[in-house]
Write an enzyme that holds these catalytic residues in place. Structure first.
Site, PDB file in Angstrom:
ATOM      1  N   HIS A  58       0.880  -1.210   0.074  1.00 11.34           N
ATOM      2  CA  HIS A  58       0.034  -0.228  -0.059  1.00 11.34           C
ATOM      3  C   HIS A  58       0.849   1.340   0.002  1.00 11.34           C
ATOM      4  O   HIS A  58       1.993   1.177   0.118  1.00 11.34           O
ATOM      5  CB  HIS A  58      -1.012   0.023   1.332  1.00 11.34           C
ATOM      6  CG  HIS A  58      -0.364   0.261   2.437  1.00 11.34           C
ATOM      7  ND1 HIS A  58       0.336  -0.728   3.302  1.00 11.34           N
ATOM      8  CD2 HIS A  58      -0.460   1.461   3.231  1.00 11.34           C
ATOM      9  CE1 HIS A  58       0.688  -0.131   4.323  1.00 11.34           C
ATOM     10  NE2 HIS A  58       0.262   1.136   4.452  1.00 11.34           N
ATOM     11  N   HIS A  60       0.705   5.589   1.183  1.00 15.61           N
ATOM     12  CA  HIS A  60       0.002   7.000   1.532  1.00 15.61           C
ATOM     13  C   HIS A  60       0.617   8.144   1.007  1.00 15.61           C
ATOM     14  O   HIS A  60       1.868   8.221   0.527  1.00 15.61           O
ATOM     15  CB  HIS A  60       0.264   7.074   2.973  1.00 15.61           C
ATOM     16  CG  HIS A  60      -0.045   5.845   3.890  1.00 15.61           C
ATOM     17  ND1 HIS A  60      -1.483   5.706   4.032  1.00 15.61           N
ATOM     18  CD2 HIS A  60       0.497   5.075   4.583  1.00 15.61           C
ATOM     19  CE1 HIS A  60      -1.735   4.729   4.759  1.00 15.61           C
ATOM     20  NE2 HIS A  60      -0.361   4.132   5.204  1.00 15.61           N
ATOM     21  N   TYR A 146      11.687   4.408  -0.163  1.00 15.44           N
ATOM     22  CA  TYR A 146      10.377   5.077  -0.829  1.00 15.44           C
ATOM     23  C   TYR A 146       9.615   5.949   0.018  1.00 15.44           C
ATOM     24  O   TYR A 146       8.353   5.652   0.070  1.00 15.44           O
ATOM     25  CB  TYR A 146       9.803   3.754  -1.050  1.00 15.44           C
ATOM     26  CG  TYR A 146      10.578   2.486  -1.586  1.00 15.44           C
ATOM     27  CD1 TYR A 146      11.564   2.630  -2.929  1.00 15.44           C
ATOM     28  CD2 TYR A 146      10.796   1.389  -0.918  1.00 15.44           C
ATOM     29  CE1 TYR A 146      12.230   1.830  -3.162  1.00 15.44           C
ATOM     30  CE2 TYR A 146      11.535   0.166  -1.537  1.00 15.44           C
ATOM     31  CZ  TYR A 146      12.519   0.413  -2.467  1.00 15.44           C
ATOM     32  OH  TYR A 146      13.115  -0.439  -2.986  1.00 15.44           O
TER      33      TYR A 146
END
Length: 175
Positions: A58, A60, A146
């Site tokens: 996932h 954000h 990342y």
């Protein structure tokens, strides 16, 4: 059922976007494809990236949209589609998706929250940057490659050891 989203032109939004297969590592395995998808979409549908973190399954992000534009959904649809086209077919696809000609890479929806003030924004930026530590991927947020935390550190807005688990960082990660 029609899903309604808040559309505030020029708004700043926090997003959570998930892969369909939550045990996947596709986002970090193919992070360059994701970066390319984002860059390509930003060229035609501009937005400012306030903060971003990509985790294995996932991500954000916090974006600010241009004045006069409140359309987050189109941008996410295009990013997800471009990324998906870069991935060889082979994922598990449910019958409902197959009937619609969809891939099985992303969850259909994404979660968003419109930022209400500077304090709300700061707490969400912190949430974005602490996420790799929260999920146990690294001991300190700056160790995760990342993440936009590196930009914040480079600008002097956060120290290198921000959000380090002190007991683990001092003992070399043991304990």
């Amino acid at each position: 059922m029609e899903y309604r989203r808040i559309r505030q032109a020029g708004g700043t939004y926090f997003f959570t976007v998930n892969l369909a297969e939550r045990s996947s590592t596709l986002l970090v395995d193919r992070v360059d494809d994701l970066r390319h998808a984002v860059r390509t979409v930003k060229q035609r549908h501009p937005f400012d990236i306030v903060a971003w973190v990509v985790l294995p399954d996932h991500l954000h992000a916090i974006w600010t949209l241009p004045d006069g534009d409140g359309d987050c959904a189109t941008r996410w649809m295009l990013i997800k589609a471009r990324f998906s086209r870069s991935i060889p077919k082979g994922e598990r696809i449910r019958a409902s998706r197959r009937r619609k000609g969809e891939r099985g890479i992303w969850q259909r929806r994404f979660w968003e929250r419109l930022m209400t003030d500077e304090s709300d924004l700061r707490s969400h930026v912190d949430y974005v940057h602490i996420n790799p530590v929260k999920h146990g991927h690294v001991v300190r947020a700056s160790d995760w490659p990342y993440s936009s935390i590196h930009r914040y550190i480079g600008l002097g807005l956060m120290p290198l050891d921000w959000a380090a688990k002190v007991d683990q960082a001092v003992s070399g990660g043991e304990g």
